[in-house]
Design a protein around this motif. Structure first.
Motif, PDB file in Angstrom:
ATOM      1  N   UNK A 167      -7.565   1.726   2.572  1.00  0.00           N
ATOM      2  CA  UNK A 167      -6.969   1.395   1.669  1.00  0.00           C
ATOM      3  C   UNK A 167      -5.275   1.584   1.923  1.00  0.00           C
ATOM      4  N   UNK A 168      -4.689   0.340   1.815  1.00  0.00           N
ATOM      5  CA  UNK A 168      -3.019   0.319   1.852  1.00  0.00           C
ATOM      6  C   UNK A 168      -2.524   0.537   0.372  1.00  0.00           C
ATOM      7  N   UNK A 203     -13.100   7.083   5.862  1.00  0.00           N
ATOM      8  CA  UNK A 203     -12.018   6.456   4.588  1.00  0.00           C
ATOM      9  C   UNK A 203     -10.583   6.857   5.192  1.00  0.00           C
ATOM     10  N   UNK A 204     -10.020   5.869   5.490  1.00  0.00           N
ATOM     11  CA  UNK A 204      -8.271   5.801   6.163  1.00  0.00           C
ATOM     12  C   UNK A 204      -7.650   5.418   5.168  1.00  0.00           C
ATOM     13  N   UNK A 205      -6.583   6.119   4.767  1.00  0.00           N
ATOM     14  CA  UNK A 205      -5.387   5.970   3.503  1.00  0.00           C
ATOM     15  C   UNK A 205      -4.078   5.681   4.410  1.00  0.00           C
ATOM     16  N   UNK A 206      -3.711   4.450   4.079  1.00  0.00           N
ATOM     17  CA  UNK A 206      -2.216   4.281   4.684  1.00  0.00           C
ATOM     18  C   UNK A 206      -1.335   4.009   3.554  1.00  0.00           C
ATOM     19  N   UNK A 207      -0.311   4.901   3.448  1.00  0.00           N
ATOM     20  CA  UNK A 207       0.696   4.904   2.205  1.00  0.00           C
ATOM     21  C   UNK A 207       1.795   4.118   2.803  1.00  0.00           C
ATOM     22  N   UNK A 218      -4.532  10.323  -6.776  1.00  0.00           N
ATOM     23  CA  UNK A 218      -5.989  10.155  -6.429  1.00  0.00           C
ATOM     24  C   UNK A 218      -6.060   9.404  -4.995  1.00  0.00           C
ATOM     25  N   UNK A 219      -6.707   8.280  -4.898  1.00  0.00           N
ATOM     26  CA  UNK A 219      -7.219   8.000  -3.521  1.00  0.00           C
ATOM     27  C   UNK A 219      -6.205   7.770  -2.424  1.00  0.00           C
ATOM     28  N   UNK A 220      -4.950   7.548  -2.801  1.00  0.00           N
ATOM     29  CA  UNK A 220      -3.970   7.595  -1.539  1.00  0.00           C
ATOM     30  C   UNK A 220      -3.889   8.752  -0.802  1.00  0.00           C
ATOM     31  N   UNK A 221      -4.222  10.013  -1.659  1.00  0.00           N
ATOM     32  CA  UNK A 221      -4.437  11.227  -0.754  1.00  0.00           C
ATOM     33  C   UNK A 221      -5.498  11.883  -0.175  1.00  0.00           C
ATOM     34  N   UNK A 222      -6.597  10.997  -0.341  1.00  0.00           N
ATOM     35  CA  UNK A 222      -7.805  11.616   0.026  1.00  0.00           C
ATOM     36  C   UNK A 222      -8.595  11.095   0.957  1.00  0.00           C
ATOM     37  N   UNK A 226      -4.763  10.378   6.566  1.00  0.00           N
ATOM     38  CA  UNK A 226      -3.756   9.962   5.782  1.00  0.00           C
ATOM     39  C   UNK A 226      -2.582   9.704   6.668  1.00  0.00           C
ATOM     40  N   UNK A 227      -2.241   8.464   6.750  1.00  0.00           N
ATOM     41  CA  UNK A 227      -1.397   7.768   7.744  1.00  0.00           C
ATOM     42  C   UNK A 227      -0.511   7.241   6.515  1.00  0.00           C
TER      43      UNK A 227
END
Ligand SMILES: [Zn+2]
Length: 297
Positions: A167-168, A203-207, A218-222, A226-227
């Motif tokens: 998720x970006x 799950x890879x989160x890209x902020x 919620x999902x961005x930090x999970x 966490x990139x």
């Protein structure tokens, strides 16, 4: 009398997607619109085409310009190809919030999107993935019921197909016009991720700039990873609210990606030019081991 002094615009502003598509029908001007672009951080003026070639990163100071969902998809997925999920899902304005329906229409026209996230499946570095890519140009990337539902469905698709989920994020937070229905999406997306991850899903989160409010919470930090992109604003409440609450001055780099990395909230800050290769490396590390034949081929 000053009017004449400024008659000729030296630099044109960057037109929106809509203006760009309309521009073909307009008569030609002396200076084409969208030719130049000014970096909001260092003030350097550069050709828009050069900036695009540089993945919309300022060559002088490294400032990462915000990308629309489709620009990011074009840069990240193999051949820019995405098989989209739920492309026609739109908000019903369930609370009949004053002014919300016409604002939704304006946002659709100006961004060319139906809501603030695009989801689907494609490949990164040859590895099939499910992605959700948020777009700040639709309602400041706010999370209403459509964003939450599309992201939840995408996670469920990743779960069902046993594919990694990426998720970006970029968001101003929850969409207040949907009130509690918006806040519920925090729990819904987090629950879907918990189910997916406890069953072994990656799950890879890209902020990206900015990731704030209910999306950060919620999902961005999970993510298992966490990139973030350099310089991205990442936080829950805004600086002023926090300063007023704790009655203390916060450091200048507070809530930047780098600050979050320093304080253990992120695993890595990744330059946009390295994002695809970094994701590919992570996907490769977690790829299912291919069974070799008896001949070892
Ligand atoms: Zn710059």
């Amino acid at each position: 009398m000053f009017k004449d002094l400024f008659h000729k615009r030296k630099y044109a502003t960057v037109p929106s997607e809509r203006e760009r598509s309309d521009s073909q029908e307009r008569p030609k001007r002396d200076i084409p619109e969208g030719l130049m672009n000014k970096c909001p951080k260092c003030g350097t003026i550069q050709f828009s085409k050069e900036l695009e070639k540089n993945l919309k990163v300022c060559p002088s100071c490294g400032h990462h310009f915000r990308l629309s969902a489709w620009e990011r998809i074009g840069m990240t997925l193999d051949d820019g190809r995405l098989s989209e999920f739920d492309a026609d899902m739109i908000s019903e304005d369930p609370l009949e919030f004053p002014g919300y329906a016409p604002k939704l229409e304006t946002q659709k026209k100006s961004s060319g999107l139906k809501d603030a996230v695009v989801t689907g499946t494609g490949e990164i570095g040859g590895f099939p993935v499910v992605v959700a890519v948020m777009s700040f140009d639709f309602f400041s990337g706010s999370m209403g019921s459509v964003v939450g539902e599309k992201i939840t469905r995408a996670i469920e698709q990743a779960h069902e197909r046993r594919l990694p989920m990426i998720i970006f994020s970029t968001s101003g937070g929850a969409r207040m016009q949907e009130s509690i229905l918006s806040l519920m999406q925090m729990a819904k997306t987090s629950a879907a991720l918990a189910k997916f991850q406890s069953d072994g899903g990656l799950y890879i989160s890209v902020m990206t700039d900015p990731t704030t409010g209910g999306v950060t919470a919620s999902f961005a930090s999970l993510g298992d990873y966490n990139l973030a992109e350099p310089g991205a604003l990442i936080g829950f409440a805004g600086r002023i609210v926090i300063e007023q609450t704790i009655r203390q001055k916060l450091p200048d780099n507070f809530q930047t990606a780098e600050f979050n990395l320093q304080h253990g909230q992120l695993d890595r800050v990744v330059h946009r030019k390295d994002m695809k290769s970094t994701l590919t490396r992570v996907l490769d590390m977690h790829a299912p081991v291919k069974e070799e034949t008896a001949h070892g081929v």
